[in-house]
Scaffold this active site. Structure first.
Site, PDB file in Angstrom:
ATOM      1  N   ASP A   1      32.862  36.333  34.760  1.00 60.52           N
ATOM      2  CA  ASP A   1      31.620  36.858  34.167  1.00 60.52           C
ATOM      3  C   ASP A   1      30.863  35.826  33.304  1.00 60.52           C
ATOM      4  O   ASP A   1      29.632  35.773  33.358  1.00 60.52           O
ATOM      5  CB  ASP A   1      31.891  38.119  33.343  1.00 60.52           C
ATOM      6  CG  ASP A   1      32.020  39.365  34.222  1.00 60.52           C
ATOM      7  OD1 ASP A   1      31.580  39.318  35.391  1.00 60.52           O
ATOM      8  OD2 ASP A   1      32.553  40.377  33.738  1.00 60.52           O
TER       9      ASP A   1
ATOM     10  N   GLU B   1      49.734  42.465  48.143  1.00 55.77           N
ATOM     11  CA  GLU B   1      48.412  42.133  48.653  1.00 55.77           C
ATOM     12  C   GLU B   1      48.547  41.020  49.690  1.00 55.77           C
ATOM     13  O   GLU B   1      49.142  39.982  49.401  1.00 55.77           O
ATOM     14  CB  GLU B   1      47.548  41.668  47.473  1.00 55.77           C
ATOM     15  CG  GLU B   1      46.093  41.952  47.647  1.00 55.77           C
ATOM     16  CD  GLU B   1      45.304  41.622  46.391  1.00 55.77           C
ATOM     17  OE1 GLU B   1      45.086  42.528  45.567  1.00 55.77           O
ATOM     18  OE2 GLU B   1      44.924  40.447  46.242  1.00 55.77           O
TER      19      GLU B   1
ATOM     20  N   ASP C   1      39.128  45.193  46.120  1.00 58.55           N
ATOM     21  CA  ASP C   1      39.378  43.768  46.101  1.00 58.55           C
ATOM     22  C   ASP C   1      38.030  43.089  45.920  1.00 58.55           C
ATOM     23  O   ASP C   1      37.059  43.456  46.579  1.00 58.55           O
ATOM     24  CB  ASP C   1      40.063  43.310  47.400  1.00 58.55           C
ATOM     25  CG  ASP C   1      40.790  42.002  47.174  1.00 58.55           C
ATOM     26  OD1 ASP C   1      41.554  41.911  46.201  1.00 58.55           O
ATOM     27  OD2 ASP C   1      40.589  41.052  47.949  1.00 58.55           O
TER      28      ASP C   1
ATOM     29  N   HIS D   1      28.356  43.800  42.103  1.00 67.52           N
ATOM     30  CA  HIS D   1      28.999  43.992  43.403  1.00 67.52           C
ATOM     31  C   HIS D   1      29.854  45.258  43.398  1.00 67.52           C
ATOM     32  O   HIS D   1      29.815  46.074  44.307  1.00 67.52           O
ATOM     33  CB  HIS D   1      29.852  42.759  43.728  1.00 67.52           C
ATOM     34  CG  HIS D   1      30.807  42.367  42.631  1.00 67.52           C
ATOM     35  ND1 HIS D   1      30.415  42.262  41.308  1.00 67.52           N
ATOM     36  CD2 HIS D   1      32.144  42.097  42.629  1.00 67.52           C
ATOM     37  CE1 HIS D   1      31.462  41.930  40.569  1.00 67.52           C
ATOM     38  NE2 HIS D   1      32.519  41.834  41.341  1.00 67.52           N
ATOM     39  N   ARG D   2      30.647  45.398  42.320  1.00 62.36           N
ATOM     40  CA  ARG D   2      31.567  46.542  42.205  1.00 62.36           C
ATOM     41  C   ARG D   2      30.778  47.848  42.123  1.00 62.36           C
ATOM     42  O   ARG D   2      31.101  48.824  42.800  1.00 62.36           O
ATOM     43  CB  ARG D   2      32.435  46.366  40.949  1.00 62.36           C
ATOM     44  CG  ARG D   2      33.394  47.531  40.654  1.00 62.36           C
ATOM     45  CD  ARG D   2      34.454  47.112  39.650  1.00 62.36           C
ATOM     46  NE  ARG D   2      35.147  45.944  40.135  1.00 62.36           N
ATOM     47  CZ  ARG D   2      34.936  44.709  39.646  1.00 62.36           C
ATOM     48  NH1 ARG D   2      34.117  44.508  38.640  1.00 62.36           N
ATOM     49  NH2 ARG D   2      35.561  43.676  40.171  1.00 62.36           N
TER      50      ARG D   2
ATOM     51  N   LYS E   1      38.228  46.507  35.358  1.00 56.04           N
ATOM     52  CA  LYS E   1      37.705  47.179  36.547  1.00 56.04           C
ATOM     53  C   LYS E   1      37.711  48.688  36.331  1.00 56.04           C
ATOM     54  O   LYS E   1      36.754  49.377  36.664  1.00 56.04           O
ATOM     55  CB  LYS E   1      38.594  46.884  37.762  1.00 56.04           C
ATOM     56  CG  LYS E   1      38.441  45.547  38.402  1.00 56.04           C
ATOM     57  CD  LYS E   1      39.278  45.591  39.685  1.00 56.04           C
ATOM     58  CE  LYS E   1      39.240  44.322  40.460  1.00 56.04           C
ATOM     59  NZ  LYS E   1      39.990  44.446  41.728  1.00 56.04           N
TER      60      LYS E   1
ATOM     61  N   ASN F   1      43.900  45.978  36.808  1.00 53.05           N
ATOM     62  CA  ASN F   1      42.877  45.345  35.974  1.00 53.05           C
ATOM     63  C   ASN F   1      42.119  46.416  35.161  1.00 53.05           C
ATOM     64  O   ASN F   1      41.337  47.179  35.706  1.00 53.05           O
ATOM     65  CB  ASN F   1      41.922  44.589  36.918  1.00 53.05           C
ATOM     66  CG  ASN F   1      40.875  43.802  36.187  1.00 53.05           C
ATOM     67  OD1 ASN F   1      40.376  44.232  35.154  1.00 53.05           O
ATOM     68  ND2 ASN F   1      40.522  42.654  36.736  1.00 53.05           N
TER      69      ASN F   1
ATOM     70  N   LYS G   1      25.629  45.419  33.374  1.00 54.23           N
ATOM     71  CA  LYS G   1      26.316  44.769  34.523  1.00 54.23           C
ATOM     72  C   LYS G   1      26.438  45.783  35.659  1.00 54.23           C
ATOM     73  O   LYS G   1      26.239  45.452  36.828  1.00 54.23           O
ATOM     74  CB  LYS G   1      27.698  44.272  34.086  1.00 54.23           C
ATOM     75  CG  LYS G   1      28.502  43.669  35.227  1.00 54.23           C
ATOM     76  CD  LYS G   1      29.891  43.189  34.820  1.00 54.23           C
ATOM     77  CE  LYS G   1      30.705  42.784  36.056  1.00 54.23           C
ATOM     78  NZ  LYS G   1      32.105  42.457  35.765  1.00 54.23           N
TER      79      LYS G   1
ATOM     80  N   PHE H   1      35.012  40.148  32.084  1.00 60.44           N
ATOM     81  CA  PHE H   1      36.285  39.503  32.393  1.00 60.44           C
ATOM     82  C   PHE H   1      36.075  38.431  33.466  1.00 60.44           C
ATOM     83  O   PHE H   1      34.967  38.272  33.994  1.00 60.44           O
ATOM     84  CB  PHE H   1      37.313  40.539  32.865  1.00 60.44           C
ATOM     85  CG  PHE H   1      37.004  41.157  34.206  1.00 60.44           C
ATOM     86  CD1 PHE H   1      36.049  42.150  34.335  1.00 60.44           C
ATOM     87  CD2 PHE H   1      37.661  40.730  35.354  1.00 60.44           C
ATOM     88  CE1 PHE H   1      35.756  42.715  35.581  1.00 60.44           C
ATOM     89  CE2 PHE H   1      37.388  41.292  36.611  1.00 60.44           C
ATOM     90  CZ  PHE H   1      36.426  42.287  36.711  1.00 60.44           C
TER      91      PHE H   1
HETATM   92  P1  ITT Z   1      43.614  44.543  41.138  1.00 56.44           P
HETATM   93  O1  ITT Z   1      44.919  45.026  40.600  1.00 56.44           O
HETATM   94  O2  ITT Z   1      42.567  45.615  41.182  1.00 56.44           O
HETATM   95  O3  ITT Z   1      43.743  43.802  42.448  1.00 56.44           O
HETATM   96  P2  ITT Z   1      42.730  41.962  40.168  1.00 56.44           P
HETATM   97  O4  ITT Z   1      42.220  41.446  38.866  1.00 56.44           O
HETATM   98  O5  ITT Z   1      43.888  41.232  40.793  1.00 56.44           O
HETATM   99  O6  ITT Z   1      43.066  43.513  40.018  1.00 56.44           O
HETATM  100  P3  ITT Z   1      41.016  41.211  42.403  1.00 56.44           P
HETATM  101  O7  ITT Z   1      42.137  40.612  43.151  1.00 56.44           O
HETATM  102  O8  ITT Z   1      40.065  42.095  43.124  1.00 56.44           O
HETATM  103  O9  ITT Z   1      41.543  42.061  41.159  1.00 56.44           O
HETATM  104  O10 ITT Z   1      40.116  40.187  41.620  1.00 56.44           O
HETATM  105  C1  ITT Z   1      39.996  38.886  41.888  1.00 56.44           C
HETATM  106  C2  ITT Z   1      39.515  38.126  40.692  1.00 56.44           C
HETATM  107  O11 ITT Z   1      38.120  37.855  40.874  1.00 56.44           O
HETATM  108  C3  ITT Z   1      39.618  38.818  39.344  1.00 56.44           C
HETATM  109  O12 ITT Z   1      40.885  38.685  38.772  1.00 56.44           O
HETATM  110  C4  ITT Z   1      38.523  38.059  38.560  1.00 56.44           C
HETATM  111  O13 ITT Z   1      39.022  36.829  38.091  1.00 56.44           O
HETATM  112  C5  ITT Z   1      37.470  37.826  39.636  1.00 56.44           C
HETATM  113  N1  ITT Z   1      36.487  38.920  39.608  1.00 56.44           N
HETATM  114  C6  ITT Z   1      36.408  39.986  40.427  1.00 56.44           C
HETATM  115  N2  ITT Z   1      35.405  40.808  40.040  1.00 56.44           N
HETATM  116  C7  ITT Z   1      34.873  40.241  38.948  1.00 56.44           C
HETATM  117  C8  ITT Z   1      33.837  40.604  38.072  1.00 56.44           C
HETATM  118  O14 ITT Z   1      33.169  41.744  38.200  1.00 56.44           O
HETATM  119  N3  ITT Z   1      33.572  39.786  37.051  1.00 56.44           N
HETATM  120  C9  ITT Z   1      34.231  38.643  36.877  1.00 56.44           C
HETATM  121  N4  ITT Z   1      35.235  38.229  37.641  1.00 56.44           N
HETATM  122  C10 ITT Z   1      35.548  39.015  38.677  1.00 56.44           C
END
Ligand code: ITT
Length: 190
Positions: free
Chosen positions: A144, A36, A65, A170-171, A12, A9, A165, A141
């Site tokens: 959000d 995963e 995650d 959280h991140r 991120k 992502n 943000k 993304f």
């Molecule tokens: P990784 O390769 O890092 O796993 P990912 O997008 O699959 O990338 P996650 O499984 O951790 O990552 O994320 C779960 C979902 O939760 C992500 O795709 C978003 O839709 C949502 N999400 C997580 N953090 C967010 C944020 O800061 N803002 C908005 N949506 C978020």
């Protein structure tokens, strides 16, 4: 040596890069694919993920995650946030919440760090808020555009520039805890 962040992502990676810059941590991106697992807790998901990534890369690395936990939906979509975002999207989640007065939700993050042959360490962060009545904003993304942090001024995360943000996401919280530990340990190791 640069610290490797394994994620598919790019949003991120951008968010974490900004925090890394502030801490003087040099980051490198890897999108090495890993499997995963499914579990109810993010910590349980990130441990095997980062352990796998570390074994594949043969280098220390971290992964994250994250998920959105909606109170009235008993924590849904939680660890399934990626799938739910891709299938239902923000409009679908808003539909599930239609007519619902209790709109409390929180974003959670679990950051896992692993070195070859060692058990992963996990750092967590969260931010409380509410689900907006409609999507607002174009930044960020995922969820959000529908998440309003309680500590903010009513704007969704998608209405804020990234540095804002990062002030309470959280991140950012999980990453700050990780970087603090990591830098301290580097100092001890010399
Ligand atoms: P990784 O390769 O890092 O796993 P990912 O997008 O699959 O990338 P996650 O499984 O951790 O990552 O994320 C779960 C979902 O939760 C992500 O795709 C978003 O839709 C949502 N999400 C997580 N953090 C967010 C944020 O800061 N803002 C908005 N949506 C978020």
């Amino acid at each position: 040596m640069a610290l490797i962040f394994v994620t598919s992502n790019r949003h991120k990676f951008e968010e974490v890069s900004e925090i890394a810059l502030k801490h003087g941590v040099e980051l490198e991106h890897s999108d090495t694919p890993y499997i995963e697992i499914q579990a109810d807790e993010l910590e349980q998901v990130v441990r095997p993920s980062v352990q796998q990534a570390c074994a594949l890369l043969r280098q220390p690395c971290f992964a994250e995650d994250a998920g959105l936990f909606v109170q009235t939906l008993r924590g849904f979509p939680g660890p399934y946030s990626n799938f739910v975002f891709r299938t239902l999207g923000n409009e679908g989640l808003l539909k599930l919440m239609s007519g619902e007065k209790d709109r409390r939700a929180e974003f959670r993050s679990a950051v896992g760090y692993c070195e070859t042959g060692e058990k992963p360490r996990v750092f967590t962060g969260k931010v409380e808020g509410t689900i907006a009545l409609e999507t607002r904003g174009t930044r960020g993304f995922g969820f959000d555009p529908i998440f309003v942090a309680s500590e903010g001024d009513g704007r969704t995360f998608a209405e804020m520039p990234m540095d804002e943000k990062n002030r309470f996401s959280h991140r950012a919280r999980a990453i700050e805890a990780f970087f603090k530990w990591y830098k301290q340990r580097e100092k001890v190791r010399g």
